[in-house]
Every structure is written in structure tokens, then in C-alpha cells.
Write a protein that holds these residues in place. Sequence first.
Motif, PDB file in Angstrom:
ATOM      1  N   THR A   1       0.974  -1.381  -0.050  1.00 48.60           N
ATOM      2  CA  THR A   1      -0.036  -0.068   0.096  1.00 48.60           C
ATOM      3  C   THR A   1       1.119   1.349   0.117  1.00 48.60           C
ATOM      4  O   THR A   1       0.405   2.263  -0.152  1.00 48.60           O
ATOM      5  CB  THR A   1      -1.005  -0.007   1.275  1.00 48.60           C
ATOM      6  OG1 THR A   1      -0.033   0.105   2.339  1.00 48.60           O
ATOM      7  CG2 THR A   1      -1.942  -1.164   1.146  1.00 48.60           C
ATOM      8  N   GLY A   2       2.160   1.127   0.400  1.00 43.56           N
ATOM      9  CA  GLY A   2       3.000   2.286   0.488  1.00 43.56           C
ATOM     10  C   GLY A   2       2.642   3.177   1.679  1.00 43.56           C
ATOM     11  O   GLY A   2       3.195   4.292   1.797  1.00 43.56           O
ATOM     12  N   GLN A   3       1.988   2.700   2.591  1.00 44.52           N
ATOM     13  CA  GLN A   3       1.554   3.442   3.831  1.00 44.52           C
ATOM     14  C   GLN A   3       2.339   3.167   5.089  1.00 44.52           C
ATOM     15  O   GLN A   3       3.240   2.439   4.907  1.00 44.52           O
ATOM     16  CB  GLN A   3       0.065   2.999   4.427  1.00 44.52           C
ATOM     17  CG  GLN A   3      -1.213   3.329   3.428  1.00 44.52           C
ATOM     18  CD  GLN A   3      -1.143   4.835   3.220  1.00 44.52           C
ATOM     19  OE1 GLN A   3      -1.253   5.571   3.892  1.00 44.52           O
ATOM     20  NE2 GLN A   3      -1.461   5.359   1.902  1.00 44.52           N
ATOM     21  N   PRO A   4       2.693   4.343   6.011  1.00 45.44           N
ATOM     22  CA  PRO A   4       3.506   4.273   6.816  1.00 45.44           C
ATOM     23  C   PRO A   4       3.135   3.230   7.686  1.00 45.44           C
ATOM     24  O   PRO A   4       2.165   3.182   8.137  1.00 45.44           O
ATOM     25  CB  PRO A   4       3.703   5.547   7.379  1.00 45.44           C
ATOM     26  CG  PRO A   4       3.180   6.672   6.466  1.00 45.44           C
ATOM     27  CD  PRO A   4       2.221   5.717   5.746  1.00 45.44           C
ATOM     28  N   VAL A   5       4.195   2.181   8.211  1.00 48.19           N
ATOM     29  CA  VAL A   5       3.907   1.205   9.286  1.00 48.19           C
ATOM     30  C   VAL A   5       5.298   1.259  10.279  1.00 48.19           C
ATOM     31  O   VAL A   5       6.195   2.244  10.089  1.00 48.19           O
ATOM     32  CB  VAL A   5       3.661  -0.183   8.584  1.00 48.19           C
ATOM     33  CG1 VAL A   5       2.708  -0.201   7.579  1.00 48.19           C
ATOM     34  CG2 VAL A   5       5.105  -0.443   7.712  1.00 48.19           C
ATOM     35  N   VAL A   6       4.979   0.479  11.313  1.00 48.55           N
ATOM     36  CA  VAL A   6       6.018   0.193  12.053  1.00 48.55           C
ATOM     37  C   VAL A   6       6.424  -1.197  12.423  1.00 48.55           C
ATOM     38  O   VAL A   6       5.553  -1.928  12.679  1.00 48.55           O
ATOM     39  CB  VAL A   6       5.829   0.623  13.808  1.00 48.55           C
ATOM     40  CG1 VAL A   6       7.005   0.412  14.445  1.00 48.55           C
ATOM     41  CG2 VAL A   6       5.476   2.160  13.770  1.00 48.55           C
TER      42      VAL A   6
END
Length: 533
Positions: A272-277
Motif C-alpha cells: 500500500t505504501g502507507q507508513p507502518v512500524v
Amino acid sequence: MLALSRWKVVLVILSVVAGLLFSLPNALPPDVRNQLPGFLPKQTLNLGLDLQGGSYLMLEVDTAALRRERLTNLVEDVRTNLRNEQIAFTDLGVVNNEVMVRITDPGQVQAAARVLRTNVGAPLPNSVSGRDVTVLTAPEQRIRLTFSAEAMQAEAARAVEQSQEIIRRRIDELGTREPSITRQGAERIVVQAPGESDPERLKDIIGQTAKLTFQMVDESANPADVQAGRVPPGSELLPSEDGFAPAYVVRRRSVVTGEMLVDAQPSFDQQTGQPVVTFRFNGQGARRFGDITAQNVGKRFAIVLDKKVISAPVIQGPIPGGNGQITGSFTPESANDLAVLLRAGALPAPLNVLEQRTVGAELGADAVSAGLISAGVAFVLVLAFMVLAYGLLFGGVSIVALLVNGLLIVAAMSMTGAGLTLPGIAGLILTLAVAVDANVLIYERMREEYRSGRSLISSMDAGFSRAMLTIFDANITHLGAAVIMFSLGAGPVKGFAWTLAIGVFTSVFTAVLVTQVLLALWLRIARPKRLPI
């Protein structure tokens, strides 16, 4: 005493050279300092909050919340132990800071008490059989469980110490240089972060408990009961921040905790290209996480941060290796902040902000300017006094020793990374003023010996030898006062004490050894006939 020994000359020269090398970076612009060769020192004076500007927070560890959490965990321990022993019970809960439970069968009360005494609570330090939980029987088939006062006091003290260390790790992750984190009283912590201009972000990073747990979602919960505020025993209703559901019913017992994390980093989801940890567990956490995911394929588990569900994914298959990622409505900055919190560890108890202040850089610059002016005025007054009292030669020797003293103080503080505060500048000024006391004692002793009829060289030698005891006595007294202030004081008091302590050693060195070398050189070159004081 006045013999021009080679080791004295070498020691003085080496000290002056080292002082120049370690003090020089303070006079250079940052770009020039960064281009210095690798073997040269580059560390500068670390200006404190009052000189550099920054943020100030006074925090209080919420030990009452810590006690409530311990009682909640004790309730779950009692529930688990009695169920494992198949002992029926009712009315389990917290009443007046105690855990109360009623045993259904009167014949099992003593057996239940034995089980709880053996399995509930932790062993007390320095005790073979004692535990931190007291188990007592009460009327009406009830059992009372209470924490001992000593255990809770020790727990509170550990919580404050642990909070202090975790706060330091969190601030270090932000890149703030040399923060001051000191304990004040029994439950308070004072944080000074020079150069950190955003106290709200600092407060968010420091004050968030960051207690991460992985808990199974309770699929058996009836939606109608949940809406009415009723949840199954052993479960709890937690608000959600994942954007899919307002709340989740999760099992109280954590399957994995954030204490088992060894790393957490901000990243981006490859799909998705979304920020994650992304996170990684230690060996114990990896095994437990792999077992839980293997046994609960198709079920949901909740990733809970400070009693809020930030993600509740469905387990698609076993997750071995102990690696995973946390998804949610993150921005790159919030993902980085969460990773910082998880790497630093969870606070043992919430922190309450009692006071917060911001010191502007302009105010710090004004303080530096005022401090420099004060130091300059003090130096000029000392110079005038010594020259008027002891002549241009002996007064000038004292001033040269005083300049070397100031140079060594700046070098020592730069080398050790000590913070220079406004009270520290006051300590520096006091050190410069007191430093000439040793010269005054030496010179006055020379005068007395010369007036009594002794020769020039004999009088000067006696001035050094017979004044040494008084000099050491006075400076040891100063050092003792500095040590007491440093060990018992906090913040500005420590800054003053640290500068004063460094000044004691440099003052004795310069006022005695540097003065000796300079006067011995004068004697050898000028060969005077009388004492020119």
C-alpha cells in the motif's frame, strides 16, 4: 620548592597545550570545526537550558495508577489460579485497595488460601518464603489479598528510577544533546532539554506510557451485551484507533508484551505504501508469537497501545521468526515517534505534567552575554587588585596563572561534555576570584619571611612551602562543599557545583605550579637582589 625541575616545566607546557587544544573548538564556527583533522578534539561546551534555550518539564510518576494496575493484575492472577485448581468462586474484585473473592464451597476456603499464598505475588527481596502479597481469610467464606506496604514503596521507587532511564532513552532517540533528567523528591522528575523548542512534542514523547500488548480478540462476546456495557469475564472493552471499529472486546491476558521487543523501526508497507512500524521480538517473544498465531489461524488479535487498539488484523497463518508490522493511520512522523517509544520501552506508570516552560534562544543569548560581561568585569577587578597590591611582576604572574586556570576549566568542561549553565558561570566567576587567594597567601608569606631578615630565595621558597598546608585546607573545604551540592542538589545547583569542583583542581595547579615555574624562570634570568613586592 623554587627549583626549576624539568618535570614541572614539561607538565605546565603540556597542560597549557592540552588546554588550548580542548578549548579551541569553542572559538571556531561549526563548519570550520567539522573540517578539523580526526585526531583533534571537536567537542565544545554544552550550554544548558538557560543559556541555549529549550524546554523544561516537571513530571510526577502516577504511583496510584501503578497500584491500580497491580491490583487489576492480581485479580486476573486470582481468577486463573482458582480456575486451574477447579475451585468455584464469586464476587471477585477490588474493594478498598484490596482484592476480595468469595469461595462458593466452605470446605475449599483453606485450600484456596493455600493455592493463592503459594502462587500469587512475587517473592520479597532477601526473603526465603515471604511474598509481596498477603493472603488472609475473612468471614463469609471470603479471602482478602493485599500488597505489603514495603512492597508498594519499593515498587514505586523502582518505577521512578525506571521512568527516569526510559525518559533519557526516549530523548536520546530524538537527538537532543545532553538533556538533564534529575529526580526531585520521591515521585517527581525534572527534564531539561536544551535546544528542543517544541515542548508539546517533547511532552507527547515523554508522557506516553507506550505499553504495548498483543491480546486475542474475544469472538464470543455478544454484540448486544457489549452495547449494554457487559463483557465476558476475563475480557475488557477497549476503544479502537484502527478506523474499522469503534471498539473491540479483547482478552485481558496478554499473549505477548512490548517488553519482548528488541527492535522497532518506521517503514512503509510494500503493497500500500502507507507508513507502518516494523518490529522484532526476542527469542521468547518469537516462540510465543509463533505458537499463538499457529493456534489461532482465522481469528483476530489486537495490537494494543496504552489501552487503545491500534490494529486488529486476522491471523492468516503462523508467523514464525518473531517479525511483524503494525499498521494504522500513521504519518511518517507518527510512525517514527511510535518506533522511538517502543525501542525505549514502556513507562511503568503514567506521568503527570506538573509544570512546563519554554526558554527562548534569545533569552539564552542574553544570559550568555550577561555572563561574559560579568566574567570580564570580575577578571578586570582581580587584575587591578593583584597589580596594585603586589606590583606589576608578581601581580602579572598571578594574572597569567589565572588565565591558564580559566583555559583549563573551559578545556575540562569541553572534554567531559559538562553542561554550562548560568549558575555555572557564577561558579566560574567565583573560582577566578578565589583562585588568587593561594597567590595572596604565598606572597604574604614571602613578605613576612623577607622582613624577618631571610634572603630573597629563602623567603620565596618559604612562601611556597609554608603556605601549602593552608592552601590545601581551604581548597579541600571548597571541594567538600561542591561534592555535597552536587550530590544533594539538582539542576542549577549541580551546574554551580560542577564548575566549582573543576575550578578547585585547576586553581591549585595554576596558583602553585604555574606560579612556581614562572617565578623560578624570573629568578634564573633576572637574578634580582631584593623582593620586588
